[in-house]
Every structure is written in structure tokens, then in C-alpha cells.
Design a protein around this motif. Structure first.
Motif, mmCIF file in Angstrom:
data_model
loop_
_atom_site.group_PDB
_atom_site.id
_atom_site.type_symbol
_atom_site.label_atom_id
_atom_site.label_comp_id
_atom_site.label_asym_id
_atom_site.label_seq_id
_atom_site.Cartn_x
_atom_site.Cartn_y
_atom_site.Cartn_z
ATOM 1 N N LEU A 1 -3.650 11.125 88.278
ATOM 2 C CA LEU A 1 -3.939 10.681 86.905
ATOM 3 C C LEU A 1 -3.109 11.436 85.868
ATOM 4 C CD1 LEU A 1 -7.850 10.366 87.037
ATOM 5 C CD2 LEU A 1 -6.144 8.561 87.303
ATOM 6 N N ASP A 2 -2.355 12.436 86.333
ATOM 7 C CA ASP A 2 -1.551 13.255 85.429
ATOM 8 C C ASP A 2 -2.419 13.894 84.340
ATOM 9 O OD1 ASP A 2 0.749 14.440 84.577
ATOM 10 O OD2 ASP A 2 1.383 12.753 83.303
ATOM 11 N N ILE A 3 -3.548 14.433 84.780
ATOM 12 C CA ILE A 3 -4.450 15.158 83.878
ATOM 13 C C ILE A 3 -4.644 16.558 84.468
ATOM 14 C CG2 ILE A 3 -6.787 15.295 82.919
ATOM 15 C CD1 ILE A 3 -7.017 12.263 83.311
ATOM 16 N N PRO A 4 -4.332 17.615 83.716
ATOM 17 C CA PRO A 4 -4.578 18.955 84.254
ATOM 18 C C PRO A 4 -6.068 19.149 84.542
ATOM 19 C CG PRO A 4 -3.403 19.053 82.136
ATOM 20 C CD PRO A 4 -3.823 17.635 82.339
ATOM 21 N N LEU A 5 -6.375 19.634 85.732
ATOM 22 C CA LEU A 5 -7.763 19.986 86.058
ATOM 23 C C LEU A 5 -7.753 21.457 86.476
ATOM 24 C CD1 LEU A 5 -8.845 16.825 88.137
ATOM 25 C CD2 LEU A 5 -9.265 17.311 85.713
ATOM 26 N N THR A 6 -8.556 22.270 85.798
ATOM 27 C CA THR A 6 -8.509 23.719 86.015
ATOM 28 C C THR A 6 -9.863 24.210 86.499
ATOM 29 O OG1 THR A 6 -7.014 23.827 84.118
ATOM 30 C CG2 THR A 6 -7.935 25.916 84.913
ATOM 31 N N CYS A 7 -9.833 25.002 87.584
ATOM 32 C CA CYS A 7 -11.073 25.626 88.057
ATOM 33 C C CYS A 7 -11.337 26.849 87.181
ATOM 34 C CB CYS A 7 -10.923 26.032 89.524
ATOM 35 S SG CYS A 7 -12.420 26.823 90.157
ATOM 36 N N ILE A 8 -12.492 26.887 86.523
ATOM 37 C CA ILE A 8 -12.762 27.958 85.554
ATOM 38 C C ILE A 8 -13.863 28.903 86.018
ATOM 39 C CG2 ILE A 8 -11.942 26.613 83.578
ATOM 40 C CD1 ILE A 8 -14.945 26.086 82.887
ATOM 41 N N GLY A 9 -14.455 28.631 87.174
ATOM 42 C CA GLY A 9 -15.508 29.526 87.626
ATOM 43 C C GLY A 9 -16.334 28.895 88.725
ATOM 44 N N LYS A 10 -17.514 29.465 88.956
ATOM 45 C CA LYS A 10 -18.377 28.922 90.006
ATOM 46 C C LYS A 10 -19.845 28.953 89.612
ATOM 47 C CE LYS A 10 -18.902 33.153 92.629
ATOM 48 N NZ LYS A 10 -18.111 34.171 93.234
ATOM 49 N N ILE A 11 -20.588 28.093 90.286
ATOM 50 C CA ILE A 11 -22.036 28.014 90.044
ATOM 51 C C ILE A 11 -22.732 29.109 90.857
ATOM 52 C CG2 ILE A 11 -24.099 26.572 90.408
ATOM 53 C CD1 ILE A 11 -22.446 25.558 88.089
ATOM 54 N N THR A 12 -23.628 29.835 90.170
ATOM 55 C CA THR A 12 -24.375 30.912 90.818
ATOM 56 C C THR A 12 -25.864 30.562 90.817
ATOM 57 O OG1 THR A 12 -24.543 32.028 88.692
ATOM 58 C CG2 THR A 12 -22.703 32.672 90.104
ATOM 59 N N ARG A 13 -26.642 31.458 91.464
ATOM 60 C CA ARG A 13 -28.057 31.144 91.649
ATOM 61 C C ARG A 13 -28.809 31.029 90.309
ATOM 62 N NH1 ARG A 13 -30.007 30.311 96.235
ATOM 63 N NH2 ARG A 13 -28.174 31.038 97.377
ATOM 64 N N SER A 14 -28.541 31.992 89.412
ATOM 65 C CA SER A 14 -29.271 31.964 88.136
ATOM 66 C C SER A 14 -28.611 32.909 87.150
ATOM 67 C CB SER A 14 -30.725 32.391 88.347
ATOM 68 O OG SER A 14 -30.726 33.701 88.870
ATOM 69 N N GLY A 15 -29.220 33.078 85.999
ATOM 70 C CA GLY A 15 -28.741 34.090 85.041
ATOM 71 C C GLY A 15 -27.867 33.539 83.940
ATOM 72 N N GLY A 16 -27.984 32.259 83.659
ATOM 73 C CA GLY A 16 -27.197 31.700 82.551
ATOM 74 C C GLY A 16 -25.709 31.762 82.843
ATOM 75 N N ILE A 17 -24.918 31.957 81.784
ATOM 76 C CA ILE A 17 -23.464 32.000 81.959
ATOM 77 C C ILE A 17 -23.005 33.443 81.843
ATOM 78 C CG2 ILE A 17 -21.225 31.301 81.015
ATOM 79 C CD1 ILE A 17 -22.539 28.815 79.880
ATOM 80 N N SER A 18 -22.306 33.972 82.870
ATOM 81 C CA SER A 18 -21.630 35.241 82.619
ATOM 82 C C SER A 18 -20.133 35.004 82.576
ATOM 83 C CB SER A 18 -22.031 36.343 83.608
ATOM 84 O OG SER A 18 -21.861 35.885 84.907
ATOM 85 N N LEU A 19 -19.558 35.561 81.521
ATOM 86 C CA LEU A 19 -18.143 35.367 81.237
ATOM 87 C C LEU A 19 -17.433 36.639 81.680
ATOM 88 C CD1 LEU A 19 -16.399 33.293 79.722
ATOM 89 C CD2 LEU A 19 -16.833 34.605 77.635
ATOM 90 N N LEU A 20 -16.433 36.483 82.565
ATOM 91 C CA LEU A 20 -15.786 37.672 83.123
ATOM 92 C C LEU A 20 -14.371 37.840 82.581
ATOM 93 C CD1 LEU A 20 -16.930 37.204 86.842
ATOM 94 C CD2 LEU A 20 -18.057 38.488 85.002
ATOM 95 N N ASP A 21 -14.004 39.091 82.247
ATOM 96 C CA ASP A 21 -12.633 39.365 81.815
ATOM 97 C C ASP A 21 -11.753 39.474 83.063
ATOM 98 O OD1 ASP A 21 -12.880 41.896 82.910
ATOM 99 O OD2 ASP A 21 -13.120 42.920 80.986
ATOM 100 N N PRO A 22 -10.426 39.664 82.902
ATOM 101 C CA PRO A 22 -9.528 39.652 84.076
ATOM 102 C C PRO A 22 -9.886 40.697 85.127
ATOM 103 C CG PRO A 22 -8.266 39.541 82.043
ATOM 104 C CD PRO A 22 -9.682 39.749 81.643
ATOM 105 N N LEU A 23 -10.608 41.767 84.733
ATOM 106 C CA LEU A 23 -11.001 42.795 85.709
ATOM 107 C C LEU A 23 -12.358 42.493 86.332
ATOM 108 C CD1 LEU A 23 -9.874 45.902 83.612
ATOM 109 C CD2 LEU A 23 -8.671 44.841 85.553
ATOM 110 N N GLY A 24 -12.927 41.354 85.964
ATOM 111 C CA GLY A 24 -14.228 40.991 86.527
ATOM 112 C C GLY A 24 -15.391 41.621 85.788
ATOM 113 N N HIS A 25 -15.107 42.215 84.612
ATOM 114 C CA HIS A 25 -16.195 42.801 83.824
ATOM 115 C C HIS A 25 -16.796 41.763 82.885
ATOM 116 C CE1 HIS A 25 -13.774 46.723 84.414
ATOM 117 N NE2 HIS A 25 -14.677 46.589 85.372
ATOM 118 N N PRO A 26 -18.112 41.812 82.700
ATOM 119 C CA PRO A 26 -18.750 40.842 81.796
ATOM 120 C C PRO A 26 -18.285 41.018 80.345
ATOM 121 C CG PRO A 26 -20.384 42.232 82.923
ATOM 122 C CD PRO A 26 -19.053 42.752 83.313
#
Ligand code: ADP
Ligand code: MG
Length: 319
Positions: free
Chosen positions: A281-306
Motif C-alpha cells: 500500500l506504500d504506507i509506512p507502518l512502524t512498530c512502536i511498542g508492545k502490549i503488556t499485562r497491565s499498568g497503563g502506558i509506560s513510555l521508554l527512552d532509548p535506554l529503556g528508562h521510563p
């Protein structure tokens, strides 16, 4: 001044493709094919809230339909019919001409029939209802995300919000950037083909109308799961990259509304399929993360820190 009927006839009555009875009677008649579900959604655009009252009518005609088609895209369905309820301060024929051109250009692209509506005098208000079809139990819902799913986003996010920030004189984009940002804001592209392709295997989907964090939040709540997002993976334009160190840049990316890209989740085993769809379709599709068990959204910096999340949603005109 032309009567309401004249205006409807001149600007809104077009031959239909797949409708038994369209504009002109008390109601329209349509057939839903056996084995399909009817998919119905409505979205209202209010002057002064969703657009400036002097907005370009051609772009408004496009956008009022685009935002509705985007909901059908997010369901993985095929749009078929649309109704249009308009409140107009005056019967401005030039305005109606451009508005209907913008509307029908997009409608014909997706073979959507305009089958009815209502026209009244009042403060400018545009209410569209769109109907589509989807094979039974195939539609992409918000409640299907599973732990371990990858989270994907189409296109780039934050450009429309940057465009709004520019119009509100919070930033000063150059000519080329302004064009890109205002196109994202005024003429979004509903991801119909993408939604249909994803309906084969994705677990959940939503369109990003209120900002990534808010809209992904709806998937998480409905599916009773959490998410880990990689901040640096979020797909952004070079124009947004320039502002990414600022609060405004982060806010546009995480909480900017009006992008109408799709956010969806799919099992890891399907990533080859996702990449094939992106290519086809010539549409960029980017994987931005994964689904976890719970805990809302945690946003990680490049070192994996919240990273702290203060930006959770999009306040209209209130960037
Ligand atoms: P009624 O009074 O029975 O509700 P109207 O006089 O409002 O009917 O409308 C006449 C016909 O024109 C109807 O078929 C209606 O669906 C259609 N119509 C009215 N306004 C619009 C519009 N803005 N876009 C498309 N169709 C419209
Ligand atoms: Mg009426």
C-alpha cells in the motif's frame, strides 16, 4: 435565494452506485449483503471548535467526510453510504459549490453514495453519518488487544497538531513545512485500504483523532491490558524532529489530534504480513511498542528508562 430543495438538487444530488433509493424521499433504502454487518459511525464538525469559521470550504468538504471514513477504516470495514446534515448561516452558493466538490471528490474515490441528509439555517455545523459493511465478526474492535501483541502506527503522527500550532502562531514553520503540516490538518487521508488489509489478522485498531496516548489508551482500557512504547520509535516528520526537545514538539507527537492514522495491535508472528501490507500500500507502518499485562502506558527512552507522561490528550485549539 434558491430554495433548500434547489440547493440540495444542485449541490448534493449525484447518481448513486449501490443504493436502492437515494436523495429525494423521506428516507433512503439500502441493501446489506447477507453475511455482512452494517458498520455505522457519525462525527460532527462544529465551527469554532473543530475548524475556523472562515475555513476553506473545499477542504471542509473533504475533512468532514475524511474523519468519518477514518472511523470505518479503523473498524477494518468498507464504507458504502453517507448522510450529511448541514446547518448553514446563509445559502452561499459559492461556498456550497466548493464544499460539495471537496466532499464528492473523496466520496467518489471510495465509491461512497451520499443518500440523504438535512439542511437548515443556523451556526455553521456539519454532521456526517457514514455506513459501511464488514463480513460478520471480522471488524477490528478496540477490545481485542492481547498481551505480547506488537503495537503499530501508520504514517507519521503529530504533523496536524504542528499545523494547528503554526496557525495559532505558537511556532513559525517554513513554506515547505507549512504545506505538509496544513495538508495533514485540513485534508487527512482515511486509511481505508489499510484497515481492510489489517482486518484479516490484526487484534485491535483505532484511528488517531485525539492523540496517540489518548487513543491507544482506549484500546488498553477496552482490552484490559497495558503498553510499553518506545519514544524514539514513534514515526515523526523531520519537521517535528526539529521541535522534539520542546514541550510543544512532544505534545504534538504524543497528544496531537487530527492525524487520522491507524494505531493497531497484531501478534508478533504477523509482522511479515504487516510489512508486506506496508509495501503493497506504500504506507509506512512502524512498530512502536508492545502490549503488556497491565499498568497503563509506560513510555521508554532509548535506554529503556521510563519517561514522565504529562501529555495525555488533545485539547481542541488549546495546544
Ligand atoms: P424531510 O423534510 O422529509 O426530512 P428534507 O426536505 O429535509 O426531507 O430533504 C429532502 C431530501 O433531501 C431528503 O431525501 C433528504 O435526505 C435530502 N437532503 C436534505 N439535505 C441534504 C444534504 N445536506 N445532503 C444530502 N441530502 C440531503
Ligand atoms: Mg428535513
Amino acid at each position: 435565494m434558491s430554495s433548500e430543495f434547489d440547493l440540495i438538487k444542485r449541490f448534493f444530488t449525484k447518481p448513486t452506485d449501490h443504493t436502492n433509493l437515494g436523495i429525494g424521499d423521506d428516507a433512503a433504502l439500502i441493501n446489506i449483503p447477507a453475511g455482512y454487518e452494517l458498520v455505522v459511525s457519525t462525527d460532527m464538525l462544529v465551527a469554532g471548535r473543530h475548524f475556523f469559521p472562515d475555513a476553506d470550504p473545499y477542504q471542509l468538504g473533504h475533512k468532514c467526510l475524511a474523519v468519518n471514513l477514518s472511523d470505518i477504516a479503523a473498524m477494518g470495514a468498507t464504507p458504502r453510504w453517507v448522510t450529511l446534515a448541514l446547518a448553514l448561516p446563509e445559502a452561499n452558493e459559492e461556498w456550497l459549490k466548493y464544499f460539495s466538490e471537496g466532499f464528492f471528490e473523496l466520496a467518489s474515490k471510495h465509491q461512497v453514495d451520499l443518500i440523504g441528509g438535512d439542511t437548515n439555517r443556523g451556526p455553521l455545523n456539519i454532521c456526517v453519518q457514514v455506513m459501511g459493511v464488514s463480513p460478520e465478526r471480522r471488524a477490528l474492535r478496540r477490545d481485542g488487544a492481547k498481551v505480547g501483541d506488537q503495537i503499530w502506527v501508520s504514517g507519521q503522527i503529530g504533523n496536524a497538531a504542528l499545523g494547528l500550532a503554526h496557525l495559532l502562531k505558537k511556532i513559525d514553520l517554513n513554506k515547505e513545512e507549512t504545506e505538509l503540516a496544513l495538508a495533514a490538518l485540513h485534508t487527512p487521508i482515511p486509511r481505508i485500504e489499510l484497515g481492510l488489509a489489517l482486518s484479516e489478522f490484526a487484534h485491535s485498531a483505532i484511528d488517531i483523532s485525539d492523540g496517540l496516548l489518548a487513543d491507544l489508551g482506549h484500546i488498553l482500557e477496552c482490552s484490559q491490558v497495558g503498553a510499553e512504547l518506545n519514544f524514539t520509535a514513534l514515526p515523526k516528520s523531520p519537521m517535528l524532529e526539529k521541535y522534539i526537545a520542546t514541550d510543544l514538539g512532544k505534545k504534538c507527537l504524543l497528544a496531537g489530534g487530527d492525524d487520522y492514522e491507524l494505531c493497531f495491535t497484531a501478534p508478533v508472528e504477523k509482522q511479515t504480513e504487516v510489512k508486506a501490507i506496508a509495501k503493497a500500500l506504500d504506507i509506512p507502518l512502524t512498530c512502536i511498542g508492545k502490549i503488556t499485562r497491565s499498568g497503563g502506558i509506560s513510555l521508554l527512552d532509548p535506554l529503556g528508562h521510563p519517561m514522565p507522561i504529562s501529555q495525555t490528550g488533545f485539547d481542541h485549539f488549546g495546544l
